[in-house]
Design an enzyme around this catalytic site. Structure first.
Site, PDB file in Angstrom:
ATOM      1  N   LYS A 131     -18.579  10.912  -1.053  1.00  0.00           N
ATOM      2  CA  LYS A 131     -17.871   9.651  -1.250  1.00  0.00           C
ATOM      3  C   LYS A 131     -18.556   8.933  -2.399  1.00  0.00           C
ATOM      4  CE  LYS A 131     -14.609   7.327   1.123  1.00  0.00           C
ATOM      5  NZ  LYS A 131     -13.474   7.804   1.891  1.00  0.00           N
TER       6      LYS A 131
ATOM      7  N   GLY B  51      -1.443  -2.969  11.963  1.00  0.00           N
ATOM      8  CA  GLY B  51      -1.476  -2.711  10.527  1.00  0.00           C
ATOM      9  C   GLY B  51      -0.334  -1.804  10.116  1.00  0.00           C
ATOM     10  N   VAL B  52       0.614  -2.378   9.362  1.00  0.00           N
ATOM     11  CA  VAL B  52       1.756  -1.567   8.918  1.00  0.00           C
ATOM     12  C   VAL B  52       1.780  -1.524   7.385  1.00  0.00           C
ATOM     13  CG1 VAL B  52       3.187  -1.616  10.980  1.00  0.00           C
ATOM     14  CG2 VAL B  52       3.254  -3.572   9.444  1.00  0.00           C
ATOM     15  N   GLY B  53       0.629  -1.115   6.838  1.00  0.00           N
ATOM     16  CA  GLY B  53       0.519  -0.897   5.398  1.00  0.00           C
ATOM     17  C   GLY B  53       1.008   0.495   5.060  1.00  0.00           C
ATOM     18  N   ASN B  54       0.321   1.177   4.161  1.00  0.00           N
ATOM     19  CA  ASN B  54       0.776   2.501   3.710  1.00  0.00           C
ATOM     20  C   ASN B  54       0.955   3.486   4.854  1.00  0.00           C
ATOM     21  OD1 ASN B  54       0.835   1.823   0.981  1.00  0.00           O
ATOM     22  ND2 ASN B  54      -1.358   2.176   0.772  1.00  0.00           N
ATOM     23  N   VAL B  55      -0.103   3.698   5.632  1.00  0.00           N
ATOM     24  CA  VAL B  55      -0.027   4.684   6.711  1.00  0.00           C
ATOM     25  C   VAL B  55       0.819   4.151   7.875  1.00  0.00           C
ATOM     26  CG1 VAL B  55      -1.333   6.068   8.369  1.00  0.00           C
ATOM     27  CG2 VAL B  55      -2.308   5.618   6.113  1.00  0.00           C
TER      28      VAL B  55
ATOM     29  N   TYR C 106       3.211   2.062   7.992  1.00  0.00           N
ATOM     30  CA  TYR C 106       4.651   2.075   7.717  1.00  0.00           C
ATOM     31  C   TYR C 106       5.241   3.473   7.979  1.00  0.00           C
ATOM     32  CZ  TYR C 106       9.009   2.378   5.178  1.00  0.00           C
ATOM     33  OH  TYR C 106      10.308   2.626   4.862  1.00  0.00           O
TER      34      TYR C 106
END
Ligand code: NAD
Length: 362
Positions: free
Chosen positions: A81, A180-184, A186
């Protein structure tokens, strides 16, 4: 920053690289935790750390996590990382990204970078102008945004957890609370909705919520309400450390299975869930779809192969839950055992397997 060697010994890292470029203002740390199974792959996070110690701790913790994630996903990859110190909204420039790319290139493929917090697909495209070893870009064979594959793997893991509890794998009418309904989040809503699940959703951004309420008929709840909902599954898809001594007593779900990284605040919280009889699908095992997608660039991206591997996350979760039952340990411990077995089996005198050089736009 004293005690660096003590820290890297404690975490078991192979190599830490401190990189600075005066002209662009780049200050980055690259953590190579393990190359036992292959080159160390893991995203680059750009964050306004309060001090250098915090940045070092983050890169150590995240890169070790990638070793385990790649191992349980069955990938011939190690864990790495990178962190760039600075505010991604104000300090990110093409010159800084290119300087970072040159440092990545100087490692000759021991470390492969990709997106993480504060980095977008377009940033990977810029980094890629300087190095072969930046994956997840939009051109040059890049695999793009991995969040849909992360969501698909999470969906498969959810079905396996349901099956494990003898509830079949039919999601029709199953109540899922998504934080959390961001990128993933959603994309996960999309898979769950298509399978007939009832969605209860929260987010701190109203626009994200409106989208899933409108598209999938989800019911909106407040961020505080999400933990205590009467539901079958709680799917954390926002922050880490949300499973802790304050939230676990509130949970009424049977299963916790979501894509967020580092969900357990402490090791003890995994035991607390186990004691309460709540089935926990370990985060780094269920959310491996993204790394599978990115890693596919090593062999020339092939969507069919990616879909097969991501779908197999369901089997991995089933295997981990079965091991947890047989060993009478919490699933996060069973997942660690599975990863450690695979790493131990891959240990050879030479250790690092060099990555095959792919394409490059420079
Ligand atoms: P994202 O930033 O697109 O989405 C996160 C969402 O959570 C945002 O909409 C944000 O507003 C919301 N949020 C933040 N704090 C919240 C709170 N207190 N309560 C409710 N909602 C809150 O990020 P993402 O790419 O969707 O990733 C989500 C999680 O999954 C992260 O933990 C990430 O590390 C992990 N993850 C993502 C991927 C990937 O492919 N993107 C892969 C593996 C793991």
């Amino acid at each position: 920053m004293s005690g660096v060697f003590q820290k890297i010994e404690q975490y078991g890292h192979e190599q830490i690289v401190f990189a600075q470029d005066k002209d662009s203002g780049l200050k980055a740390i690259i953590g190579i935790h393990s190359t036992v199974l292959g080159p160390a792959l893991g995203g680059c996070r750009m964050w306004n750390y309060s001090d250098e110690g915090e940045a070092l701790r983050d890169v150590l913790r995240l890169s070790r996590g990638m070793t385990y994630k790649a191992a349980v996903a069955g990938l011939d990859l190690g864990g790495g990382k990178a962190v760039i110190i600075g505010d991604s909204r104000t300090h990110k420039t093409p010159a800084l990204l290119k300087a970072f790319g040159r440092f990545v290139e100087s490692l000759g493929g021991r470390y492969i970078t990709a997106e993480d917090v504060g980095m977008k697909v377009a940033d990977i495209d810029t980094i890629r102008t300087q190095t072969h070893w930046a994956f997840g870009g939009s051109n040059d064979g890049g695999s793009g945004d991995p969040s849909n594959m992360t969501a698909l793997g999470t969906f498969q893991g959810i079905k396996s957890a349901l099956k494990y509890l003898g509830m079949g794998d039919d999601l029709n009418g199953i109540r899922v609370a998504i934080q959390g309904v961001g990128n993933v989040g959603y994309h996960l809503c999309s898979y769950l909705s298509a399978a007939g699940a009832k969605l209860l959703v929260t987010d701190i951004y109203p626009t994200q919520i409106e989208k899933v309420v409108h598209e999938f008929g989800a019911t909106q709840v407040t961020p505080d309400e999400i933990y205590g909902l009467d539901c079958d599954i709680f799917a954390p898809c926002a922050l880490g450390a949300i499973l802790n001594s304050r939230t676990i007593p509130q949970l009424k779900c049977k299963i916790v299975a979501g894509a967020a990284n580092n969900q357990l605040e402490t090791e003890a919280d995994g035991y607390a869930l186990f004691k309460r009889g709540i089935v926990y699908a370990p985060d780094y095992a269920i959310n491996g779809g993204g790394v599978i997608n990115v890693a596919a660039e090593l062999d020339g991206y092939n969507q069919q192969k990616v879909l097969a591997k991501v779908t197999n996350i369901g089997n991995t979760i089933a295997d981990i839950l079965e091991r947890s039952r047989q060993e009478n340990v919490p699933p996060h411990v069973a997942a660690d055992h599975l990863a450690e077995q695979r790493i131990a089996a891959g240990r050879t005198p030479q250790q690092a397997k060099p990555a095959k050089s792919s394409c490059c736009s420079h």
